[in-house]
Scaffold this active site. Structure first.
Site, PDB file in Angstrom:
ATOM      1  N   HIS A 138       1.812  -9.060  -0.775  1.00  9.73           N
ATOM      2  CA  HIS A 138       3.244  -8.746  -0.898  1.00  9.73           C
ATOM      3  C   HIS A 138       4.091  -9.965  -1.247  1.00  9.73           C
ATOM      4  O   HIS A 138       5.305  -9.870  -1.351  1.00  9.73           O
ATOM      5  CB  HIS A 138       3.726  -8.151   0.431  1.00  9.73           C
ATOM      6  CG  HIS A 138       5.016  -7.390   0.348  1.00  9.73           C
ATOM      7  ND1 HIS A 138       5.137  -6.165  -0.283  1.00  9.73           N
ATOM      8  CD2 HIS A 138       6.260  -7.670   0.831  1.00  9.73           C
ATOM      9  CE1 HIS A 138       6.369  -5.725  -0.183  1.00  9.73           C
ATOM     10  NE2 HIS A 138       7.083  -6.621   0.480  1.00  9.73           N
TER      11      HIS A 138
ATOM     12  N   SER B  22      10.085  -5.039  -3.262  1.00 15.83           N
ATOM     13  CA  SER B  22      10.090  -4.452  -1.931  1.00 15.83           C
ATOM     14  C   SER B  22      11.375  -3.644  -1.701  1.00 15.83           C
ATOM     15  O   SER B  22      11.617  -2.662  -2.400  1.00 15.83           O
ATOM     16  CB  SER B  22       9.891  -5.550  -0.877  1.00 15.83           C
ATOM     17  OG  SER B  22       9.578  -5.009   0.376  1.00 15.83           O
TER      18      SER B  22
ATOM     19  N   ASP C  82      -1.818  -5.529  -0.416  1.00 14.02           N
ATOM     20  CA  ASP C  82      -0.510  -5.687   0.240  1.00 14.02           C
ATOM     21  C   ASP C  82      -0.642  -5.307   1.716  1.00 14.02           C
ATOM     22  O   ASP C  82      -1.125  -4.227   2.054  1.00 14.02           O
ATOM     23  CB  ASP C  82       0.516  -4.785  -0.464  1.00 14.02           C
ATOM     24  CG  ASP C  82       1.944  -5.112  -0.087  1.00 14.02           C
ATOM     25  OD1 ASP C  82       2.233  -5.249   1.118  1.00 14.02           O
ATOM     26  OD2 ASP C  82       2.784  -5.205  -1.000  1.00 14.02           O
TER      27      ASP C  82
END
Length: 277
Positions: free
Chosen positions: A254, A146, A222
């Site tokens: 995610h 991320s 996600d």
């Protein structure tokens, strides 16, 4: 440097250490896994940069990376994601301030005095590892998740020759065009958007690319796809003819369940590059 903890782990040692940082002007904490091979000489190192709200601890305990790193004789370093402590600027929002350093050197107040995470990760912490542990500074690779995937990609493309390979899990791929980016880059670097471009992996991929190989895994389910903008990076890799692989993984989100699922493949990818040097 202070030893916070050391635990036996897959034949090696998972340590946590703290030190006074010149880059951030604060005490910083990092995790370091040293495989058993480090008892016999310097080993390659894979940097893992974490995402928003994380500390050094999240990936260290959730990613399942140590088993595969031990198998390949690779060290793992888990830096923190920002400076912390009393007197360090912060924000009520989870995606700005402490836990959200975005791997940049802030130039704007109130962030500039401490939020110098680019210098910390690129310069200061590598020197600390080189001076204190059995790490081979000539063999480094980098990955992240991320916000950390954003950091890994931008560092790799901006520091030619530093990293043998780069990978990312669900990176923030186009922060100059996303609410996960415009807010933080504006706060840390100011209103001049030209200064933001150096921290956008899609832009860097089109303009510079990476001299080694790239591996990107993105969960197709996600919940933050609109903020991550993976399609922009995929298009940039194709336009650049970048040596690499971009995979949309059906059904994955995610979370660290996603990261841990594909960690073995990422470490094998980096091991091939590192041991090939």
């Amino acid at each position: 440097m202070e030893t916070v903890s050391e635990n036996r782990c897959f034949g090696g040692v998972q340590g946590v250490y703290s030190h006074e940082s010149q880059a951030t002007g604060t005490k910083m904490t990092f995790g370091l896994f040293l495989p058993e091979d480090a008892q016999h000489g310097p080993v390659p190192v894979l940097w893992y940069l974490s995402g928003l709200t994380c500390t050094h601890e999240n990936a260290m305990t959730k990613a399942g990376a140590q088993a595969w790193a031990a198998e390949h004789g690779i060290a793992l370093c888990f830096p923190d994601t920002s400076p912390r402590g009393e007197g360090v600027a912060n924000d009520d929002a989870y995606d700005l301030g402490q836990g959200a350093g975005f791997y940049v050197n802030a130039t704007e107040n109130p962030w500039a005095p401490h939020f110098q995470m680019w210098d910390y990760v690129a310069d200061e912490l590598p020197r600390i590892l080189d001076h204190n542990f059995a790490i081979d500074p000539e063999r480094q690779s980098i990955t992240g998740h991320s916000m950390g995937g954003h950091g890994a990609l931008t560092l790799a493309m901006s520091l030619p020759g530093r990293y043998a390979s780069v990978s990312a899990f669900s990176p923030i791929a186009n922060p100059t065009a996303s609410d996960w980016g415009r807010k933080q880059l504006g706060a840390y670097l100011g209103a001049d958007e030209d200064k933001w471009r150096a921290h956008d992996s899609s832009i860097l991929m089109r303009e510079k690319g990476f001299e080694g190989s790239v591996l990107i895994d993105q969960g197709a389910s996600d919940q933050f796809l609109d903020l991550l903008k993976p399609e922009t990076l995929a298009e940039a890799m194709a336009a650049r003819r970048q040596d690499g692989t971009f995979r949309m993984q059906k059904g994955y989100d995610h979370s660290y369940f996603f990261v841990s699922t594909f960690m073995e493949e990422h470490i094998a990818f980096h091991a091939e590059a590192l041991h090939g040097l």
